[in-house]
Design a protein around this motif. Structure first.
Motif: not given
Length: 140
Positions: A92, A111-112, A114, A118, A120, A122, A133-135
């Motif tokens: 992360e 941010i991560t 995924e 993609k 993630k 937050r 959260t947005q992707y």
């Protein structure tokens, strides 16, 4: 045979962890589901930042951040650094901030990755539970 399976497992594990959050990412509008902008995420001195490099709606490309209260006040949104100072912690990137140029508000952020394509994202106030959260999808 055991050595070959162990080697394959290690290569797959290293490959997954070697994926990077850096690159160009499409942001998606929460209401319409359409691509809103492209943010380039880059590394500088061990930290991660993100800059808006494209706004897909041509009528919005010249907009400025009227709602911003910091040094971004009345600056063009196109080219603006909206993600700042994220630091890596395992899988992360955290302890940085993200700016919402529509509201001018700055939130804590992490941010991560995924999946390979993609991300993630937050943004939150105080605790991570109070946020959104947005992707984002990687630009190919």
């Amino acid at each position: 045979m055991k050595y070959i399976l162990t080697s394959i497992f290690l290569m797959l594990t290293i490959g997954i962890h070697a994926q990077s959050v850096t690159g160009k990412w499409q942001t998606i509008d929460d209401e319409t589901g359409k691509v809103r902008s492209v943010v380039e995420i880059y590394s500088d001195n061990g930290k991660v930042f993100g800059k808006i490099i494209e706004i897909t709606d041509k009528s919005r490309q010249d907009r400025v951040c009227e709602a911003c209260t910091d040094s971004n006040k009345d600056k063009p949104i196109l080219g603006m650094v909206i993600i700042k100072d994220l630091e890596k912690d395992d899988d992360e990137w955290e302890d940085g901030t993200i700016l919402d140029p529509e509201s001018g508000k700055v939130y804590k952020c992490y941010i991560t990755l995924e999946e390979t394509n993609k991300l993630k994202v937050r943004g939150f106030i105080g605790f991570s539970l109070l946020g959104r959260t947005q992707y984002w999808t990687r630009v190919q």
